[in-house]
Design a protein around this motif. Structure first.
Motif, PDB file in Angstrom:
ATOM      1  N   ASP A 460     -61.079  24.210   2.828  1.00  0.00           N
ATOM      2  CA  ASP A 460     -61.786  25.463   2.575  1.00  0.00           C
ATOM      3  C   ASP A 460     -60.918  26.688   2.843  1.00  0.00           C
ATOM      4  N   ARG A 461     -59.597  26.521   2.735  1.00  0.00           N
ATOM      5  CA  ARG A 461     -58.665  27.653   2.908  1.00  0.00           C
ATOM      6  C   ARG A 461     -57.603  27.560   1.819  1.00  0.00           C
ATOM      7  N   ILE A 462     -57.610  28.538   0.923  1.00  0.00           N
ATOM      8  CA  ILE A 462     -56.699  28.546  -0.223  1.00  0.00           C
ATOM      9  C   ILE A 462     -55.956  29.870  -0.232  1.00  0.00           C
ATOM     10  N   ILE A 463     -54.658  29.817  -0.451  1.00  0.00           N
ATOM     11  CA  ILE A 463     -53.851  31.036  -0.559  1.00  0.00           C
ATOM     12  C   ILE A 463     -53.745  31.404  -2.040  1.00  0.00           C
ATOM     13  N   ASP A 464     -54.180  32.620  -2.387  1.00  0.00           N
ATOM     14  CA  ASP A 464     -54.039  33.132  -3.751  1.00  0.00           C
ATOM     15  C   ASP A 464     -53.027  34.278  -3.716  1.00  0.00           C
ATOM     16  N   ALA A 465     -51.827  34.010  -4.211  1.00  0.00           N
ATOM     17  CA  ALA A 465     -50.763  35.017  -4.199  1.00  0.00           C
ATOM     18  C   ALA A 465     -50.730  35.817  -5.499  1.00  0.00           C
ATOM     19  N   GLY A 466     -51.797  35.741  -6.296  1.00  0.00           N
ATOM     20  CA  GLY A 466     -51.836  36.484  -7.555  1.00  0.00           C
ATOM     21  C   GLY A 466     -51.885  37.991  -7.358  1.00  0.00           C
ATOM     22  N   PRO A 467     -52.983  38.526  -6.772  1.00  0.00           N
ATOM     23  CA  PRO A 467     -53.059  39.982  -6.597  1.00  0.00           C
ATOM     24  C   PRO A 467     -52.154  40.511  -5.495  1.00  0.00           C
ATOM     25  N   LYS A 468     -51.956  39.701  -4.446  1.00  0.00           N
ATOM     26  CA  LYS A 468     -51.129  40.121  -3.313  1.00  0.00           C
ATOM     27  C   LYS A 468     -50.256  38.949  -2.880  1.00  0.00           C
ATOM     28  N   GLY A 469     -49.000  39.240  -2.499  1.00  0.00           N
ATOM     29  CA  GLY A 469     -48.106  38.178  -2.066  1.00  0.00           C
ATOM     30  C   GLY A 469     -46.733  38.726  -1.740  1.00  0.00           C
ATOM     31  N   ASN A 470     -45.760  37.817  -1.543  1.00  0.00           N
ATOM     32  CA  ASN A 470     -44.378  38.228  -1.326  1.00  0.00           C
ATOM     33  C   ASN A 470     -43.489  37.578  -2.384  1.00  0.00           C
ATOM     34  N   TYR A 471     -42.191  37.558  -2.149  1.00  0.00           N
ATOM     35  CA  TYR A 471     -41.274  37.045  -3.172  1.00  0.00           C
ATOM     36  C   TYR A 471     -41.503  35.567  -3.493  1.00  0.00           C
TER      37      TYR A 471
END
Length: 662
Positions: A460-471
């Motif tokens: 139940d924990r997913i990282i979405d780097a689409g709108p916000k993220g790093n390199y």
């Protein structure tokens, strides 16, 4: 806010609503000397800007200068609303027209003109604003949704189906001239009022659009009394035309052929499409003016099309110089109910390294925490400041740069050499739960978004780097990657890091294996160029490739001895889902000799399972213990304790089957 008009002597509310009022509308004779706060802000009961119902359960838009309030259920109805960790950005900060065109990156950028009465906004300029909107000021309008016309006197429908172009018994839209055969839409004839899909979605006509127009018995020379025209901005037509009677929702059109103007509304207009010049071919008694109108409309249509394509090409060329917009962040940002865990110092494991060691807690050390993928804490680690196992906390990333690749969009390239096992970067983004993940995937499909940046941390924990993220979000997939993802525990919280799988020289692109199946049934072609490339994202790389090459070399050396080398058989999986029987992108069972494969949706999953995975066919349906009896037609299976009477021989071919197939 009260009279919906601009002017002087306006006083601003200094409360949360940011509204402005005429002094006269407030019943005041002069500007207030003290700080002015409106009645709603004083009472704390604001009105929902969507449904217009007041209440204390409404929430404010997170944009400081906005001041609009909504019920959460109301704002979630709008695809243009954006939910963030601190709340939501309401639909008035996203262009409705660009959102309709599925241009989500452009939709939230640039100067907006906002509707005074509802959560609608457009980019300023004729390209986006709905025809028939009434400007109150340079940045405020009343959109065409607020036309005073009732449905019974609004639309004049065409006498042919928009799908097959034939007449007959037609289903007519109440808001525009569109007509359809119910069978062409694969629906039954509905009762009462009905609107077409474009009208339901809120699609509007725009300025500088070529259309067919009907004005009662006007232009009777035309075969269907419809005449080609161009929608004009009211400010660009002659003053005498501007002065003609019209209302919200009405817009002027310029008739081709006769070159005169008239005010019409959406109920009497439908779009001209390429090829409509041949609409009246075969008609012997065509008026010369109408024939001229067809030629002028076709020419103007091509001019506008060329302008639009030129503008789009210029924008694509400009966007190709830099990556798509995103917000650069250094650590994960929580969205919704997800929480970041923080451990007590007493719970953080202590390694056995010493400050006197050559490289305490380093890559080649015997640090227990590093072996167990725990990051040392500066207040707990005995190596103190010399500890080399704090790469996540200190963000010790090797220098890298964003590059443009040939066939894989943007990528990431290291500027210095990286050793095998070295920390490369942390995968960061918005930390969301499964429910939010499903909503974002659904919204992405609706907007035809094909690039996803989601990575599962836990169930139940997913990282979405689409709108916000790093390199790290720019790292491409490869079937033969030089990096891999690892889950580390940092101060009690699980985080995802990227580590080098081999020595990487400076100037090499950084890649990792996405280990995912494509969302939906579409397959995404892989362009990684690796020798063992599977051809598609989500399909396992050809791991037997290197082994087969080695076998060929051995065979060549032993050819004189006439030795036969038996090559290892590659495990094959079925091409169709064992649950529904359809093809597409499938998750394959990792159990030896099991050929079964499944769609993610058939498993009720949104992300592929992590690590080695065995399919449901190997667990008892009743108790989840190892199964010994299996249905040959679906994933139902049973253990020794529950197999009695659960399966019977199929009457068709004698194979065992469960009650669902007997």
């Amino acid at each position: 806010k009260i009279c919906e008009s601009s002017g002087e002597s306006l006083v601003s509310c200094e409360g949360e609503c940011c509204s402005v009022f005429h002094v006269e509308c407030l019943g005041l004779k002069s500007m207030p000397d003290e700080k002015f706060i409106c009645t709603e802000c004083k009472n704390g009961e604001h009105t929902c800007f969507s449904c217009k119902l007041p209440g204390k359960d409404v929430k404010r838009c997170s944009v400081n200068t906005c001041g609009k309030f909504y019920h959460e259920a109301c704002v979630r109805k709008f695809a243009t609303a954006l939910f963030e960790s601190r709340g939501f950005r309401c639909p008035q900060h996203c262009c409705t027209a660009c959102s309709m065109d599925k241009d989500i990156h452009k939709a939230s950028k640039g100067r907006m003109v906002r509707c005074f009465r509802c959560p609608i906004a457009y980019h300023s300029g004729d390209g986006c604003i709905a025809a028939g909107s009434l400007f109150v000021s340079s940045h405020i309008l009343i959109c065409s949704n607020h036309s005073k016309r009732n449905h019974s006197s609004s639309a004049v429908n065409v006498g042919f189906c928009f799908v097959c172009a034939r007449g007959g018994k037609l289903l007519c839209c109440e808001s525009c001239p569109a007509s359809f055969h119910p069978e062409c839409l694969n629906i039954e004839m509905p009762e009462g009022c009905w609107n077409c899909n474009d009208c339901k979605a809120g699609k509007k006509l725009r300025y500088k659009q070529i259309v067919w127009v009907k004005l009662g018995n006007y232009r009777q020379v035309h075969y269907f009394w419809w005449w080609p025209a161009e929608i004009c901005n009211p400010r660009s037509v002659p003053l005498n035309i501007q002065g003609l009677k019209h209302d919200i929702g009405d817009f002027p059109v310029f008739f081709f052929g006769s070159h005169d103007y008239y005010w019409v509304h959406q109920g009497r207009v439908f779009p001209y499409v390429e090829g409509d010049k041949s609409f009246a071919e075969g008609q012997t008694s065509i008026n010369k003016t109408f024939k001229k109108a067809l030629e002028e409309a076709a020419k103007r249509f091509q001019e506008l099309k060329a302008q639009r394509e030129s503008k789009e090409a210029l924008e694509i060329e400009r966007n190709s110089r830099k990556p798509p917009p995103y917000k650069h962040i250094k650590s994960n940002k929580v969205i919704g109910k997800v929480q970041i865990q923080v451990a007590d110092l007493s719970e953080i494991p202590r390694c056995n390294c010493k400050p006197s060691d050559e490289n305490p807690c380093g890559l080649e050390s015997e640090c227990l925490n590093r072996m167990l993928q725990y990051e040392c804490h500066p207040q707990v680690c005995p190596a103190g400041e010399r500890c080399q196992n704090q790469c996540f906390t200190k963000r010790l990333y090797p220098d890298a740069e964003i590059i443009k690749t040939d066939r894989r969009g943007w990528g990431l390239r290291t500027k210095r050499s990286i050793k095998k096992g070295e920390f490369v970067n942390e995968y960061v983004g918005e930390l969301i739960d499964e429910e939010e993940c499903r909503l974002r995937i659904k919204r992405a499909h609706e907007n035809r978004v094909t690039n996803f940046y989601m990575l599962t941390v836990t169930k139940d924990r997913i990282i979405d780097a689409g709108p916000k993220g790093n390199y790290s979000r720019f790292m491409n997939h490869s079937c033969n990657p030089n990096c891999e993802t690892q889950k580390w525990t940092v101060n009690g919280d699980i985080r995802v890091g990227l580590f080098a799988l081999c020595d990487i020289p400076a100037g090499m692109e950084l890649t990792f294996n996405y280990n995912l199946d494509c969302l939906g049934n579409g397959r995404t072609e892989c362009h990684c160029g690796a020798e063992n490339c599977s051809g598609f994202l989500g399909v396992r790389p050809k791991t037997a490739f290197a082994t087969a090459n080695e076998e060929k070399v051995k065979n060549a050396k032993l050819k004189q001895k006439k030795r036969k080398i038996k090559t290892e058989q590659k495990q094959m999986h079925e091409d169709n889902c064992f649950q529904c029987g359809d093809g597409g992108e499938l998750v394959m069972c990792d159990k030896k000799d099991c050929p079964k494969a499944y769609h993610l949706l058939c498993l009720n999953l949104t992300q592929p399972p992590f690590g080695k995975w065995e399919c449901p066919w190997h667990q008892c349906d009743v108790c989840s213990n190892p199964a010994v009896s299996f249905c040959e037609f679906c994933p139902h299976s049973f253990c020794k304790d529950h197999e009695k009477g659960a399966l019977v021989a199929s009457a068709l071919d004698g194979r065992l089957c469960c009650s669902a197939h007997d």
